[in-house]
Design a protein around this motif. Structure first.
Motif, PDB file in Angstrom:
ATOM      1  N   ARG A 161       0.867  -1.179   0.000  1.00 14.09           N
ATOM      2  CA  ARG A 161       0.000   0.000   0.000  1.00 14.09           C
ATOM      3  C   ARG A 161       0.899   1.223   0.000  1.00 14.09           C
ATOM      4  O   ARG A 161       1.986   1.196   0.576  1.00 14.09           O
ATOM      5  CB  ARG A 161      -0.916   0.053   1.228  1.00 14.09           C
ATOM      6  CG  ARG A 161      -2.000  -1.009   1.292  1.00 14.09           C
ATOM      7  CD  ARG A 161      -2.882  -0.799   2.522  1.00 14.09           C
ATOM      8  NE  ARG A 161      -3.877  -1.839   2.679  1.00 14.09           N
ATOM      9  CZ  ARG A 161      -3.666  -3.003   3.298  1.00 14.09           C
ATOM     10  NH1 ARG A 161      -2.466  -3.259   3.800  1.00 14.09           N
ATOM     11  NH2 ARG A 161      -4.631  -3.888   3.407  1.00 14.09           N
ATOM     12  N   LEU A 162       0.405   2.307  -0.599  1.00 12.11           N
ATOM     13  CA  LEU A 162       1.176   3.543  -0.685  1.00 12.11           C
ATOM     14  C   LEU A 162       0.313   4.713  -0.248  1.00 12.11           C
ATOM     15  O   LEU A 162      -0.798   4.895  -0.749  1.00 12.11           O
ATOM     16  CB  LEU A 162       1.645   3.766  -2.131  1.00 12.11           C
ATOM     17  CG  LEU A 162       2.226   5.146  -2.467  1.00 12.11           C
ATOM     18  CD1 LEU A 162       3.543   5.369  -1.723  1.00 12.11           C
ATOM     19  CD2 LEU A 162       2.422   5.287  -3.971  1.00 12.11           C
ATOM     20  N   ALA A 163       0.813   5.493   0.697  1.00 12.04           N
ATOM     21  CA  ALA A 163       0.157   6.745   1.088  1.00 12.04           C
ATOM     22  C   ALA A 163       1.124   7.892   0.832  1.00 12.04           C
ATOM     23  O   ALA A 163       2.281   7.834   1.252  1.00 12.04           O
ATOM     24  CB  ALA A 163      -0.261   6.714   2.554  1.00 12.04           C
ATOM     25  N   VAL A 164       0.651   8.927   0.152  1.00 11.64           N
ATOM     26  CA  VAL A 164       1.471  10.098  -0.162  1.00 11.64           C
ATOM     27  C   VAL A 164       0.808  11.325   0.450  1.00 11.64           C
ATOM     28  O   VAL A 164      -0.398  11.523   0.321  1.00 11.64           O
ATOM     29  CB  VAL A 164       1.656  10.267  -1.680  1.00 11.64           C
ATOM     30  CG1 VAL A 164       2.567   9.188  -2.230  1.00 11.64           C
ATOM     31  CG2 VAL A 164       0.317  10.237  -2.422  1.00 11.64           C
ATOM     32  N   LEU A 165       1.599  12.137   1.130  1.00 14.59           N
ATOM     33  CA  LEU A 165       1.063  13.273   1.879  1.00 14.59           C
ATOM     34  C   LEU A 165       1.511  14.600   1.295  1.00 14.59           C
ATOM     35  O   LEU A 165       2.708  14.900   1.213  1.00 14.59           O
ATOM     36  CB  LEU A 165       1.487  13.192   3.344  1.00 14.59           C
ATOM     37  CG  LEU A 165       0.610  12.309   4.261  1.00 14.59           C
ATOM     38  CD1 LEU A 165       0.632  10.849   3.821  1.00 14.59           C
ATOM     39  CD2 LEU A 165       1.064  12.443   5.701  1.00 14.59           C
ATOM     40  N   ASP A 166       0.528  15.376   0.858  1.00 16.41           N
ATOM     41  CA  ASP A 166       0.668  16.743   0.371  1.00 16.41           C
ATOM     42  C   ASP A 166       1.632  16.874  -0.798  1.00 16.41           C
ATOM     43  O   ASP A 166       2.474  17.774  -0.821  1.00 16.41           O
ATOM     44  CB  ASP A 166       1.056  17.700   1.495  1.00 16.41           C
ATOM     45  CG  ASP A 166       0.520  19.111   1.223  1.00 16.41           C
ATOM     46  OD1 ASP A 166      -0.703  19.241   1.037  1.00 16.41           O
ATOM     47  OD2 ASP A 166       1.317  20.060   1.175  1.00 16.41           O
ATOM     48  N   ILE A 167       1.466  15.987  -1.776  1.00 16.33           N
ATOM     49  CA  ILE A 167       2.212  16.124  -3.024  1.00 16.33           C
ATOM     50  C   ILE A 167       1.320  15.734  -4.201  1.00 16.33           C
ATOM     51  O   ILE A 167       0.345  15.002  -4.039  1.00 16.33           O
ATOM     52  CB  ILE A 167       3.482  15.242  -3.077  1.00 16.33           C
ATOM     53  CG1 ILE A 167       3.129  13.754  -3.064  1.00 16.33           C
ATOM     54  CG2 ILE A 167       4.447  15.597  -1.961  1.00 16.33           C
ATOM     55  CD1 ILE A 167       4.292  12.840  -3.426  1.00 16.33           C
ATOM     56  N   VAL A 168       1.668  16.247  -5.366  1.00 15.81           N
ATOM     57  CA  VAL A 168       1.274  15.646  -6.632  1.00 15.81           C
ATOM     58  C   VAL A 168       2.564  15.135  -7.259  1.00 15.81           C
ATOM     59  O   VAL A 168       3.659  15.540  -6.859  1.00 15.81           O
ATOM     60  CB  VAL A 168       0.549  16.642  -7.564  1.00 15.81           C
ATOM     61  CG1 VAL A 168      -0.788  17.066  -6.956  1.00 15.81           C
ATOM     62  CG2 VAL A 168       1.423  17.848  -7.879  1.00 15.81           C
ATOM     63  N   PRO A 169       2.485  14.211  -8.213  1.00 22.39           N
ATOM     64  CA  PRO A 169       3.716  13.668  -8.794  1.00 22.39           C
ATOM     65  C   PRO A 169       4.638  14.759  -9.347  1.00 22.39           C
ATOM     66  O   PRO A 169       4.176  15.769  -9.883  1.00 22.39           O
ATOM     67  CB  PRO A 169       3.196  12.750  -9.907  1.00 22.39           C
ATOM     68  CG  PRO A 169       1.838  12.327  -9.430  1.00 22.39           C
ATOM     69  CD  PRO A 169       1.279  13.548  -8.745  1.00 22.39           C
ATOM     70  N   THR A 170       5.921  14.534  -9.203  1.00 19.60           N
ATOM     71  CA  THR A 170       6.920  15.502  -9.666  1.00 19.60           C
ATOM     72  C   THR A 170       6.728  15.834 -11.135  1.00 19.60           C
ATOM     73  O   THR A 170       6.811  17.006 -11.544  1.00 19.60           O
ATOM     74  CB  THR A 170       8.328  14.948  -9.439  1.00 19.60           C
ATOM     75  OG1 THR A 170       8.476  14.568  -8.069  1.00 19.60           O
ATOM     76  CG2 THR A 170       9.393  15.963  -9.801  1.00 19.60           C
ATOM     77  N   ARG A 171       6.471  14.822 -11.955  1.00 19.80           N
ATOM     78  CA  ARG A 171       6.285  15.030 -13.386  1.00 19.80           C
ATOM     79  C   ARG A 171       5.160  16.015 -13.644  1.00 19.80           C
ATOM     80  O   ARG A 171       5.298  16.934 -14.467  1.00 19.80           O
ATOM     81  CB  ARG A 171       5.987  13.692 -14.066  1.00 19.80           C
ATOM     82  CG  ARG A 171       5.665  13.787 -15.550  1.00 19.80           C
ATOM     83  CD  ARG A 171       5.286  12.414 -16.125  1.00 19.80           C
ATOM     84  NE  ARG A 171       4.907  12.538 -17.527  1.00 19.80           N
ATOM     85  CZ  ARG A 171       3.694  12.866 -17.946  1.00 19.80           C
ATOM     86  NH1 ARG A 171       2.738  13.147 -17.046  1.00 19.80           N
ATOM     87  NH2 ARG A 171       3.433  12.952 -19.238  1.00 19.80           N
TER      88      ARG A 171
END
Length: 290
Positions: free
Chosen positions: A124-134
């Protein structure tokens, strides 16, 4: 609080190849790897004890940050692919072949690359306060340049950001953090002191600049090559309702191009969700992680 973290967390240094990582491990249950920037693993000092009641929580300083090693080698040494492999090797050394990953800010970008490069490991992956760098670079405009000016400042050559930040690293850390905080829980003075201590090391300043230089070059190449191959595992996106990310992007709409199984929500905070809204952050993570 006082730092470092106390029981059930235990500290160790783990050699993962070309760098030694500083980490704290606590709790029992399905493993969760937490790591983040711009501070150290202590950004999780509120959230980690809550998760450790039913998970094994691994808090690691990324290479170049905190008390982890800071290898030379320029941007190539801080490509997210390299930093992701560090974390996979760390978890392997701790006895975990598969695990959930949670990452904030730069740690979220490392976590995203972990899920892309090591799909058998990341469950599982949780990402906090980002959108992808690309996506961030592809859609950058004047508002992005003003809100995220550090993305450009830190990539400057000639030792310019290293020299300027090195003149007063405490000012840099405190200014970056306090201008991206919106109510909620205040920053803990002891944790802030640790962030200042760690970032006052010239090697840490240099490493962080190379981290951002990698993001603008090597990482973009890797991200472009990966685009069209979404993350396979379930993904949770959390963001601050008052943050630049929350005010600028339709976060879930952006992540739908990068994740096959996606959910998420805004939390009442600016950028530093684990410190500004720790209870809400922990509750969202526990619901997602199970």
């Amino acid at each position: 609080m006082s730092v470092p973290l106390h029981a059930p967390f235990r500290y160790s240094k783990v050699d993962v190849g070309d760098v030694v990582l500083n980490c704290a491990v606590g709790g029992e249950g399905p493993p969760v790897l937490l790591h983040g920037y711009p501070q150290t693993h202590l950004i999780w000092h509120h959230v980690a004890p809550l998760l450790a009641t039913d998970h094994t929580v691994v808090l690691a300083d990324l290479r170049g940050y905190g008390d982890s090693g800071k290898p030379a080698g320029g941007p190539a040494a801080y490509a997210k692919r390299v930093m992701a492999l560090d974390q996979v090797r760390l978890m392997g050394a701790l006895g975990f072949d598969a695990f959930d990953v949670v990452g904030h800010d730069r740690g979220g970008r490392v976590a995203h690359r972990m899920a892309l490069d090591h799909p058998a490991a990341v469950t599982r992956l949780a990402v906090l306060d980002i959108v992808p760098t690309r996506h961030a670079y592809a859609t950058a405009d004047a508002a992005f340049g003003q809100g995220y000016y550090h993305w450009f400042f830190l990539t400057a050559g000639g030792g310019i950001p290293e020299k300027l930040i090195g003149g007063d690293p405490e000012f840099w850390i405190r200014a970056r953090m306090t201008t991206r905080h919106h109510g909620g829980t205040a920053f803990d003075p002891a944790a802030m002191a640790e962030y200042v201590r760690c970032f006052s090391d010239p090697a840490a300043i240099s490493a962080s600049c190379d981290d951002y230089r990698a993001a603008a070059t090597i990482d973009l190449d890797h991200d472009e090559a990966s685009f069209g191959r979404p993350v396979e595992c379930p993904v949770l996106a959390l963001w601050g309702g008052q943050s630049f990310v929350g005010r600028t992007y339709d976060v879930l709409d952006v992540w739908r191009s990068y994740a096959a199984d996606l959910r998420g929500e805004a939390l009442p905070a600016d950028h530093y969700l684990p410190e500004e809204a720790p209870e809400r952050t922990a509750a969202a993570l526990r619901e997602f992680l199970g």
